[in-house]
Design an enzyme around this catalytic site. Structure first.
Site, PDB file in Angstrom:
ATOM      1  N   GLY A   1       9.969   2.084  -8.175  1.00 29.38           N
ATOM      2  CA  GLY A   1       9.876   2.862  -7.521  1.00 29.38           C
ATOM      3  C   GLY A   1       9.610   4.485  -7.444  1.00 29.38           C
ATOM      4  N   SER A   2       9.804   4.844  -6.117  1.00 29.79           N
ATOM      5  CA  SER A   2       9.323   6.388  -6.763  1.00 29.79           C
ATOM      6  C   SER A   2       9.237   7.506  -5.744  1.00 29.79           C
ATOM      7  CB  SER A   2       8.320   7.040  -7.423  1.00 29.79           C
ATOM      8  OG  SER A   2       7.244   5.765  -7.048  1.00 29.79           O
TER       9      SER A   2
END
Length: 208
Positions: free
Chosen positions: A171-172
């Site tokens: 996730g980013s």
């Protein structure tokens, strides 16, 4: 196609899974070992999906900018578009515009959720692409799970619009600045695809 830079993760997951599968078989299916092997197979499968890097036909043009990342637009401010990448999104990032990479700035930081305001202090990697319309900043921001940003390009590299420039594991978020010669065409909450979705178009009064 599997994303470059994901090989160590996939190799480790597959190796550990194979080890427990062999041990489970050698012990006539000991429940605990069998359970670990099954979980490992599931995680390896999820990683293969997560680290996918599908080929995409990119329609290049000087008249628009394209999204550098898959995900959802979570904020637009000060001519900056912020795109959050969920776990199910492709995490390979692409150049939103053609130009030359004049600088790459890496900053160490924390690992707060990438959608939080405090994530501005997270680990990040910033590409400055010098285009015919001025500098465009593409910033990769690590999230709560991510622990390493992968860079595919180097300073002084000339990149084409839609070319792969890097990846963030898990996730980013990716932020991209829009030059004043362009009008932003996406809205908050809109889903975008790297190399496909047009996020800004050249102003009508701009001379080529």
């Amino acid at each position: 196609m599997i994303a470059k830079g994901s090989e160590p993760w996939l190799f480790t997951a597959a190796s550990v899974t194979a080890l427990f599968a062999i041990l489970s078989r050698a012990t006539d299916g000991l429940p605990f070992l069998n359970y670990i092997a099954n979980v490992g197979m599931a995680l390896t499968f999820v990683m293969v999906i997560f680290f996918r890097d599908p080929e995409r036909k990119v329609e290049t043009s000087d008249t628009y900018m394209i999204s550098p990342a898959d995900g959802t637009v979570i904020d637009i401010r000060d001519r900056k578009i912020c795109i959050f990448m969920f776990l199910q999104n492709v995490h390979v990032n692409r150049a939103p515009i053609s130009g030359k990479i004049s600088e790459i700035i890496y900053k160490k930081g924390g690992y707060l959720p990438a959608f939080c305001k405090d994530s501005e202090r997270n680990e990040r990697n910033e590409f400055i692409i010098h285009s015919k319309y001025g500098d465009v900043r593409v910033t990769q921001i690590a999230g709560i799970i991510a622990r390493r940003i992968v860079t595919y390009s180097n300073v002084n590299d000339t990149v084409e619009q839609g070319q792969r420039i890097g990846m963030i594991r898990f996730g980013s978020r990716v932020d991209v600045t829009i030059p004043h010669d362009f009008d932003i065409t996406v809205e908050k909450g809109e889903r975008v695809l790297a190399g496909k979705t047009i996020i800004a178009t050249i102003k009508n009064d701009r001379d080529f």
